[in-house]
Design a protein around this motif. Sequence first.
Motif, PDB file in Angstrom:
ATOM      1  N   HIS A   7       0.815  -1.217   0.000  1.00 45.89           N
ATOM      2  CA  HIS A   7       0.000   0.000   0.000  1.00 45.89           C
ATOM      3  C   HIS A   7       0.844   1.261   0.000  1.00 45.89           C
ATOM      4  O   HIS A   7       0.325   2.352   0.027  1.00 45.89           O
ATOM      5  N   ASP A   8       2.137   1.074   0.012  1.00 45.38           N
ATOM      6  CA  ASP A   8       3.017   2.240   0.065  1.00 45.38           C
ATOM      7  C   ASP A   8       2.946   2.964  -1.270  1.00 45.38           C
ATOM      8  O   ASP A   8       3.317   2.414  -2.306  1.00 45.38           O
ATOM      9  N   PRO A   9       2.489   4.241  -1.272  1.00 48.98           N
ATOM     10  CA  PRO A   9       2.444   4.953  -2.538  1.00 48.98           C
ATOM     11  C   PRO A   9       3.823   5.106  -3.166  1.00 48.98           C
ATOM     12  O   PRO A   9       3.939   5.338  -4.361  1.00 48.98           O
ATOM     13  N   GLN A  10       4.873   4.959  -2.355  1.00 53.19           N
ATOM     14  CA  GLN A  10       6.222   5.073  -2.925  1.00 53.19           C
ATOM     15  C   GLN A  10       6.786   3.719  -3.282  1.00 53.19           C
ATOM     16  O   GLN A  10       7.939   3.611  -3.646  1.00 53.19           O
ATOM     17  N   ALA A 206      21.207  12.052  -8.304  1.00 53.34           N
ATOM     18  CA  ALA A 206      22.317  11.288  -8.888  1.00 53.34           C
ATOM     19  C   ALA A 206      22.015   9.796  -8.997  1.00 53.34           C
ATOM     20  O   ALA A 206      22.627   9.100  -9.815  1.00 53.34           O
ATOM     21  N   ILE A 207      21.097   9.280  -8.180  1.00 50.27           N
ATOM     22  CA  ILE A 207      20.748   7.854  -8.330  1.00 50.27           C
ATOM     23  C   ILE A 207      19.433   7.697  -9.104  1.00 50.27           C
ATOM     24  O   ILE A 207      18.807   6.643  -9.091  1.00 50.27           O
ATOM     25  N   GLY A 208      19.010   8.773  -9.752  1.00 47.10           N
ATOM     26  CA  GLY A 208      17.845   8.674 -10.648  1.00 47.10           C
ATOM     27  C   GLY A 208      16.516   8.923  -9.958  1.00 47.10           C
ATOM     28  O   GLY A 208      15.452   8.729 -10.548  1.00 47.10           O
ATOM     29  N   ALA A 209      16.534   9.342  -8.693  1.00 43.36           N
ATOM     30  CA  ALA A 209      15.287   9.631  -7.973  1.00 43.36           C
ATOM     31  C   ALA A 209      14.964  11.119  -8.088  1.00 43.36           C
ATOM     32  O   ALA A 209      15.731  11.893  -8.681  1.00 43.36           O
ATOM     33  N   GLU A 210      13.836  11.501  -7.498  1.00 37.66           N
ATOM     34  CA  GLU A 210      13.378  12.874  -7.640  1.00 37.66           C
ATOM     35  C   GLU A 210      13.766  13.686  -6.404  1.00 37.66           C
ATOM     36  O   GLU A 210      13.483  13.274  -5.267  1.00 37.66           O
ATOM     37  N   ALA A 211      14.375  14.834  -6.621  1.00 37.30           N
ATOM     38  CA  ALA A 211      14.686  15.722  -5.491  1.00 37.30           C
ATOM     39  C   ALA A 211      13.379  16.334  -4.990  1.00 37.30           C
ATOM     40  O   ALA A 211      12.452  16.532  -5.759  1.00 37.30           O
ATOM     41  N   PRO A 324       4.248  13.395  -2.826  1.00 38.65           N
ATOM     42  CA  PRO A 324       4.541  12.268  -3.721  1.00 38.65           C
ATOM     43  C   PRO A 324       5.659  12.609  -4.697  1.00 38.65           C
ATOM     44  O   PRO A 324       5.793  13.751  -5.116  1.00 38.65           O
ATOM     45  N   GLY A 325       6.421  11.609  -5.040  1.00 41.78           N
ATOM     46  CA  GLY A 325       7.522  11.812  -5.981  1.00 41.78           C
ATOM     47  C   GLY A 325       8.229  10.483  -6.174  1.00 41.78           C
ATOM     48  O   GLY A 325       8.019   9.550  -5.405  1.00 41.78           O
ATOM     49  N   ARG A 326       9.069  10.426  -7.195  1.00 41.73           N
ATOM     50  CA  ARG A 326       9.803   9.181  -7.466  1.00 41.73           C
ATOM     51  C   ARG A 326      10.984   9.118  -6.504  1.00 41.73           C
ATOM     52  O   ARG A 326      12.100   9.523  -6.818  1.00 41.73           O
ATOM     53  N   ARG A 327      10.677   8.642  -5.289  1.00 46.73           N
ATOM     54  CA  ARG A 327      11.712   8.629  -4.258  1.00 46.73           C
ATOM     55  C   ARG A 327      11.895   7.223  -3.726  1.00 46.73           C
ATOM     56  O   ARG A 327      10.938   6.450  -3.622  1.00 46.73           O
TER      57      ARG A 327
END
Length: 478
Positions: A7-10, A206-211, A324-327
């Motif tokens: 259920h984790d949105p991330q 740097a590892i492709g995630a969202e700041a 929310p974000g690509r983290r």
Amino acid sequence: MTNTDAHDPQRTTGGDDHRPARRVVVIGGSLAGLLAAQALAGHAGTVTVVERDRYPDGPGHRSGVPQDRHTHVLLESGQQAMETLLPGILDEMREHGARRVGTPGDICQWQNGRWFRRTPATTHFLSASRGLTDWVVRRRVLAGSRIETVQGAEVTGLVGDARRVRGVRLRERGAAAGRQEERVLEADLVVDASGRSSRAPAWLAAIGAEAPHEERLETGLAYSTRFYRAAAGVADGAALGVYIVPNPDQPLGGLLLPLEDDRWIVTLSGLRGSEPPTDEAGFLDFTARLPHPLLHDWLRKAEPVSAAHGFRGTANVRRRYDRPGRRPAGFLATGEALCAFNPIYGQGMSVAALSAVALQDALADPRRTPTTHRVQQALSAAARQAWDISAGADKNMPGATGNVLRPRAVDRPADWYMKRLQERACGNPEVGAVFRDVLSLIAPASALFAPAVARAVLFGPEPEAPVEPPLQQETPAA
Ligand SMILES: Cc1cc2nc3c(=O)[nH]c(=O)nc-3n(C[C@H](O)[C@H](O)[C@H](O)COP(=O)(O)OP(=O)(O)OC[C@H]3O[C@@H](n4cnc5c(N)ncnc54)[C@H](O)[C@@H]3O)c2cc1C
């Protein structure tokens, strides 16, 4: 321990997500890092705090915490939170000389053209040098066998990808650093507590995630601070401190407080363009420009026991890791790496402690899996009220800049209400008590709108408040 679940949105990864973290790395071993480590110690195999400085043996200055030369009060909420994490810590601090100062009783406080009545104290803060607070906390936290430190080593980046962080890269500091290779410290969970100049947003990118989106509000506030011994007899005077509170019409501030070892600390503040000087004559002259000569007169008789040190870089900065974000899973931010405040409100250490309690509670909650996202939400929530106070007041300061200045429809009536409330806080002890509770983060902001307070604010006359500093405390009503 922090993991991800269905259920984790991330949630972006599978595999070992449901297992508790065995190895935790905390980046930065100042207050937020050490208290977070304490909160994590009961939930992980090992907790390693990576600190770029080497700790001094006693309560000394540390270059990684340059603000430790300036006034650091611990609010009542922070005291309670620290006591929850480290029972007995307040007694220890007092045994080492930390002073318990009651407001409004122990302080001559000027605000908005008036002095607060010195009625009996309703809240207390602890006044100690920052070095002492850090040393007492550090000794207690590191006395446990589950927390280890890597000192003199700087984290230079994260290991992992946009789905999961798997550790940090670090490099030894100092003379041999040139010959030193970077090495990797593996971890299931990495907690960034590296302070307001955190580089985690760049490391995530740097590892492709969202700041995270960064909110910023800056008044250009600068500090200048010097330590003193009081003139003979003055230390026994009627007040334990003097506080000239800046406001939009009068942006210069001055604060005098007692510390351990019979020392006193004087911090002067001014906004962009009227920064307080650090030279001998300039420091004293600045106090003559304050709206009352009380502090100036005290300083002229006192003996300086240090140089004056300046500090700039006091912006409110909030990194929205809660959005929310690509983290990646396995990465959290806390302390000033998450949310840094204008220091004039004295909140940062208290929020660090409140955040560690929030972390502990989130990990221990039997009803919900402590996913990265949920735990980060809890950490962000722990800083919210302090942010609202700090950013809320600063947006009205002359020359404030930043990306959260846009006025909202609710701001006008709220500002009008707060102005009236502050006008009544000096002379009306009940309104003053609620105001202090909210600023001390022990009551929610909604307490300012409780019926009795709202009545006094909306319909009550502006009560009389002293026009000269009240040098004696009022005796309690029988
Ligand atoms: C002038 C001033 C006055 C203040 N007054 C008050 C006050 O009265 N009351 C109050 O509650 N708060 C006050 N604060 C805020 C308070 O100092 C902080 O909130 C508090 O120090 C907790 O911050 P922190 O632990 O998140 O970060 P910091 O204390 O800034 O510590 C960050 C730590 O991380 C380490 N570090 C940084 N980068 C790395 C890296 N890459 N690798 C390894 N280690 C790293 C640093 O060496 C440091 O030890 C004040 C702040 C300032 C600037």
